[in-house]
Design an enzyme around this catalytic site. Sequence first.
Site, short mmCIF file in Angstrom:
data_model
loop_
_atom_site.label_atom_id
_atom_site.label_comp_id
_atom_site.label_asym_id
_atom_site.label_seq_id
_atom_site.Cartn_x
_atom_site.Cartn_y
_atom_site.Cartn_z
N GLY A 163 -6.26 -9.05 -13.61
CA GLY A 163 -7.24 -7.98 -13.71
C GLY A 163 -7.76 -7.54 -12.36
O GLY A 163 -8.80 -6.91 -12.25
N GLU A 191 -21.14 16.30 -4.17
CA GLU A 191 -22.50 16.81 -3.97
C GLU A 191 -23.51 16.01 -4.77
O GLU A 191 -24.69 15.94 -4.43
CB GLU A 191 -22.60 18.30 -4.29
N CYS A 230 0.79 -1.24 0.00
CA CYS A 230 0.00 0.00 0.00
C CYS A 230 0.82 1.29 0.00
O CYS A 230 0.55 2.19 -0.79
CB CYS A 230 -0.91 0.05 1.23
P1 NDP Z 1 -6.84 -10.43 -6.98
O1 NDP Z 1 -7.35 -11.71 -6.46
O2 NDP Z 1 -7.55 -9.17 -6.73
O3 NDP Z 1 -6.65 -10.56 -8.56
C1 NDP Z 1 -5.96 -11.62 -9.15
C2 NDP Z 1 -6.15 -11.49 -10.65
O4 NDP Z 1 -5.35 -12.46 -11.31
C3 NDP Z 1 -7.59 -11.75 -11.07
O5 NDP Z 1 -7.89 -10.86 -12.11
C4 NDP Z 1 -7.55 -13.20 -11.55
O6 NDP Z 1 -8.49 -13.47 -12.55
C5 NDP Z 1 -6.16 -13.23 -12.17
N1 NDP Z 1 -5.60 -14.59 -12.22
C6 NDP Z 1 -5.54 -15.50 -11.22
N2 NDP Z 1 -4.93 -16.62 -11.65
C7 NDP Z 1 -4.59 -16.40 -12.95
C8 NDP Z 1 -3.95 -17.18 -13.94
N3 NDP Z 1 -3.53 -18.42 -13.68
N4 NDP Z 1 -3.78 -16.64 -15.17
C9 NDP Z 1 -4.22 -15.40 -15.44
N5 NDP Z 1 -4.84 -14.61 -14.54
C10 NDP Z 1 -5.02 -15.11 -13.30
O7 NDP Z 1 -5.34 -10.37 -6.45
P2 NDP Z 1 -4.27 -9.24 -6.41
O8 NDP Z 1 -2.98 -9.98 -6.49
O9 NDP Z 1 -4.54 -8.17 -7.41
O10 NDP Z 1 -4.48 -8.60 -4.98
C11 NDP Z 1 -4.51 -9.43 -3.81
C12 NDP Z 1 -5.31 -8.78 -2.74
O11 NDP Z 1 -4.60 -7.69 -2.21
C13 NDP Z 1 -6.64 -8.21 -3.19
O12 NDP Z 1 -7.65 -9.18 -3.08
C14 NDP Z 1 -6.87 -7.07 -2.27
O13 NDP Z 1 -7.68 -7.47 -1.20
C15 NDP Z 1 -5.49 -6.70 -1.79
N6 NDP Z 1 -5.10 -5.40 -2.34
C16 NDP Z 1 -5.82 -4.30 -2.01
C17 NDP Z 1 -5.50 -3.08 -2.52
C18 NDP Z 1 -6.32 -1.89 -2.17
O14 NDP Z 1 -7.03 -1.94 -1.18
N7 NDP Z 1 -6.27 -0.82 -2.94
C19 NDP Z 1 -4.37 -2.89 -3.43
C20 NDP Z 1 -3.68 -4.12 -3.73
C21 NDP Z 1 -4.05 -5.32 -3.19
P3 NDP Z 1 -10.04 -13.87 -12.19
O15 NDP Z 1 -10.73 -12.59 -11.84
O16 NDP Z 1 -10.52 -14.46 -13.47
O17 NDP Z 1 -9.96 -14.84 -11.07
#
Ligand code: NDP
Length: 478
Positions: free
Chosen positions: A175, A466, A47
């Site tokens: 994504g 607003e 973060c």
């Molecule tokens: P997420 O679970 O949010 O996203 C993982 C992404 O990777 C998804 O789009 C998923 O697709 C894709 N994915 C998973 N496996 C594969 C694969 N084998 N091939 C291709 N794509 C794949 O994880 P992040 O790593 O982005 O973040 C982890 C956590 O950290 C979040 O859940 C969040 O809670 C926290 N975080 C919070 C933030 C904030 O509050 N601003 C900032 C950063 C992290 P699909 O959707 O199809 O499963």
Amino acid sequence: MTFDYDLFVIGGGSGGVRAARVAAATGAKVGLAEEYRMGGTCVIRGCVPKKLMVFASGFSEMFDDARAYGWDVKEGPFDWPRFSTTLNSELDRLEGVYRKMLNGSKVDVFDARGSLKDPHTISLSTGQEISAKHILVATGGRPVVPEMQGAELGITSNDIFKLPEMPKSILIVGGGYIASEFAGILNGLGVEVTQFYRGAQILRGFDGEARGLVAEGMRAKGVDLHLGTNIVEMWAATQDDLDGHFEGVPMVSGQPAQFPHGAPAHGICVKATNGTEKVYDQVMFATGRSPNTDGMGLEDAGVALGRRGEVVVDEFSQTNVPSIYAIGDVTNRVQLTPVAIREGMAFVETVFKGNPTAVDHALIPSAVFTQPELGTVGLTEEKAREIEPVEIYCTSFKPMNHAFAGREDRALMKLVVSKATRIVLGCHIVADHAGEMIQLVGIAIKMGATKEDFDRTVAVHPTMAEELVTMKEPMRSA
Ligand code: NDP
């Protein structure tokens, strides 16, 4: 039976540090082991450095805006080494603050890896063994990289802050929060960004309309986003790949004399499911995170783990072994820093203050620091429709600061309202500072505010927020 400590915490991230300090303040004898740097993912490689990079990247648009507002400014290049030196000193300072707070709270800090030997014994990587009445596992999570040919050539969000130089081009895979945030950050810093997401729209689980606007905004700012696309395989680019990639570039001694975007003669060649083959300087996987439970001795101590390797806990963060608790990302509940902190506080309340406190995971506001930014709390329109009849109040507009500067960016303000009770079930904002706005809307929604409560609140004019109190007619009912 006497123990060395009343509480021993494994992991010095946001949750572990808070629990240790608050427990120590009750008079408990507390120890904490951290194998890397104090502060954990949020402070050291999540973060905090991410948000500072969001700020850095935002300046690229401000030069144009400043000129539109009458300032005579000239744009210069982004100096990554200069920024990262300041970033690293800031992280050193924050780590120091964490250590100072622990010392001030009289928590004994062990700079070592801790693992469990039995329900009351921790083994440290220094060889020391420590006994504790209660053990709190707060070891967080780590990025996972999908298994595929050449995946080891890619980097993760852990590495991005430590790059010696900014890549000229990058492919970001995923994504979710991390992929989408870094696509915007690196694009703003001048990197050519391509993003592959395997599904139909980024930010799965967020409100559909909001996701659409974020994706549209990211594309408009220059992110080359490919939906329904993934990597088939990747390999270290060969001269043939480079020749093909940089077709038309004059060759000198077998090397391209000048790359179109100044890239060094290296890179990663990626074959994608959409049939393309392209060379990128870096490939970053942001494909989810896994709980840090490997090699922790949890099974030896009898602690039950879930399907994804997470520590299974009850509403009080207690595992099936009564002396062992776990909080934060290692439990894979809601992976957010403030949630880990709350879980730590509730644990102390329960165990050291005799006041059993379950963690409330309902209506957690959160922000995704994409560009444009997304703030959200409560139910999405899609989810709410499945539960009960709802009214959707929604407006999308060009904010006055962007309109003046001739920018196309649009903002979205959306309320999901229960038809039966008039309670605002969800709020979704896509706009500059959406994270700041959603924090405040979150209070109203947590209090159970109705649409009429929003309506009788006087607007603050002229602001974007607003719109939240001036939407009179529902856009649609369902
Ligand atoms: P997420 O679970 O949010 O996203 C993982 C992404 O990777 C998804 O789009 C998923 O697709 C894709 N994915 C998973 N496996 C594969 C694969 N084998 N091939 C291709 N794509 C794949 O994880 P992040 O790593 O982005 O973040 C982890 C956590 O950290 C979040 O859940 C969040 O809670 C926290 N975080 C919070 C933030 C904030 O509050 N601003 C900032 C950063 C992290 P699909 O959707 O199809 O499963």
